[in-house]
Enzyme design. Sequence first.
Site: not given
Ligand code: ADP
Ligand code: MG
Length: 385
Positions: A38, A36, A228, A126-127, A129, A176
């Site tokens: 950034d 947090h 957030y 969504g982890a 990462l 990121d």
């Molecule tokens: P994180 O960045 O922590 O994994 P976010 O909510 O920021 O989680 O981003 C996840 C979203 O990004 C997914 O719900 C999807 O909409 C998009 N996304 C990520 N990877 C892919 C992929 N390989 N193909 C399509 N959409 C993706």
């Molecule tokens: Mg993200």
Amino acid sequence: MTDIRDEVRAGFAETFGYEPSGLWSAPGRVNLIGEHTDYNEGFVLPFAINRRTILALGLRSDRMLRIASSFADELVELDLSELDTDNLHGWSAYPLGVAWALGEHGADLAAVPGFDIFIDSDVPVGAGLSSSAAIESAVALALNDVWHLGLDRRTLARVGQLAENKAVGAPTGIMDQSASLLGETDSAVFLDCRTLESEVVDLGFAAAGLELLIIDTGVSHSHATGGYADRRASCELGAKLLGVTSLREVTVDDLPRAREVLDEVTFRRVRHIVTENERVLDTVRTLREKGPRAIGDLLDASHRSMRDDFEISVPELDLAVETATMNGALGARMTGGGFGGAAIALVPTDAVSRLQVAIDGAFAEHGFGQPDTFVVSAAKGASRD
Ligand code: ADP
Ligand code: MG
């Protein structure tokens, strides 16, 4: 095991009926320390991980944009002339948002050709990462190449951020995308979020016999939007009441005065940011002077600050961190925006499997869902493959 590159090539051919002209990829990232900070114009120390989003691309002779992903059961189509943030929804807002954002950074979208893109990934979504930065950075690098834009990687990071802020609507910082585009093998990216200057810092985990273990709690951080935004608002309020443009300008020496000026909750939010910035600088210095075995206490202190002062941890993350430190980790902390997601632990190689067993046991004992634990290494940033 089939290579993910073969799968993405096959996925492209099956979806679009011809062979792609090239493959590009970009990694997810984990933040070693600096949470947090950034959006407070402070410091972060993420690294790109050996999990990547890969895309295959073919240029078209018309102006259509067609995009598909192994992640979603749909083919999204849009004409370049309709490319606008209002027309972008769902997962495709990430990749198509990047095409739009390149237009904001000088690409002549009235002149470039359309494309077909197929995406595959082994970055967990969504982890915490940053699968989002992985997809944005892969698309940004690919389009920069095939549209001959000549933008440098720092600019491409801003393109990804702009897409996420304006096309997706998530108010995230530059960390990121910077990690995903600037990362190098066995190194972290030390980023000053005010000047956007960055330095690659040697991690030396492998040489020191250390592994970085990710403990993905499986607790979704998708409900974190409110939390957030609330923490951002607290930081802005703290800065305003202290008469500075960002909390970057507040130092540990200013904290006694801040305690007098601020209400108790805002003070603790501010204290997290101020001490976390200090910890990032300490971590970089410690890595350079003493090596990675010496940074454990800084990771532990970062976790306590997020748990007690910033209050963004959850019981699953606290349990993961506590179990890790009691079972051989040199240091551990939750990572990412909080309210779920993953913790990291710095662990001697020979203690990894024992620790994984201990974590599974502790989660079962507490009636929590089984976490996913896996080792990551610091990998190179986005590339043409
Ligand atoms: P994180 O960045 O922590 O994994 P976010 O909510 O920021 O989680 O981003 C996840 C979203 O990004 C997914 O719900 C999807 O909409 C998009 N996304 C990520 N990877 C892919 C992929 N390989 N193909 C399509 N959409 C993706
Ligand atoms: Mg993200």
